[in-house]
Design a protein around this motif. Sequence first.
Motif: not given
Length: 280
Positions: A42-44, A69-74, A89-92
């Motif tokens: 799904e990513g690449c 994570c779709g926002k921070c990339g971790r 998304l990561c929980t943060e």
Amino acid sequence: MSAERFNCHYCKDPLLGKKYILKEDTQYCAKCYENLFSNCCEGCALPIGCNNKDLSYKDRHWHENCFKCGKCGRSLAEKAFAAKDELLLCTECYSSEYSAKCASCTKTIMPGSRKMEYKGSSWHETCFLCQRCQQPIGTKSFIPKENSFYCVACFEKQFAHQCCACKKAITTGGVTYQEKPWHRECFTCIGCKKQLAGQRFTSREDYPYCLKCFSNLYAKKCVGCTKPITSLSGAKYISFEERQWHSDCFICMQCSISLVGRGFLTQRDGVLCTDCGREK
């Protein structure tokens, strides 16, 4: 299996000395296996080869390095995460973007943690406290007052009136009599114990009575029928020389004609119309 038959099931290339993959007892070379059976990341958008970890979530697949994570990339591999629409998304990040804030401590209520909700506001379960005893209300009943909340016991102690009969708190309804509060079920006739709330009643020496008990105990008796005469029920009566009659009972003892508004004569405990009196 003979050497000449140990070939890739799809491209027929020999597999001796080469890496191959078995699927349902059928052998494939690595290239054919990836082309035929590998999931698309799904990513690449590239196939996830047999040499890579295939991480999946709800029928979607990622390379381990693409599971981010779709926002921070971790990386989300082996970590807790949340989904919002199609985005992971990561929980943060999820908490920062979408989680509710506690109305008491203003901190984020993390996904999966226990919370309380009331009229559009949210609290950590440990922050939703009774204003009086400061204990978590949890799943117990509570009563809101102004901008605070109270467990039922504390609300009754602090705000509720106490019934002057049973001394327990009045939380709903109630009756006021002689400027004192009563439970509706406690406000009863002193004689027969019938509930008086919503009924006509009277009192004597500060005690409440239903009309029937008051009449039986204190009303004067009709000379004619010997039943009580009471003006509380709206009954009309005749009084003469400390004797009383119901209007319907004030009749000639001989001819039974009504004497209301007519002349009459007395005879012992009875009365006579003037015509019957002359005959006597």
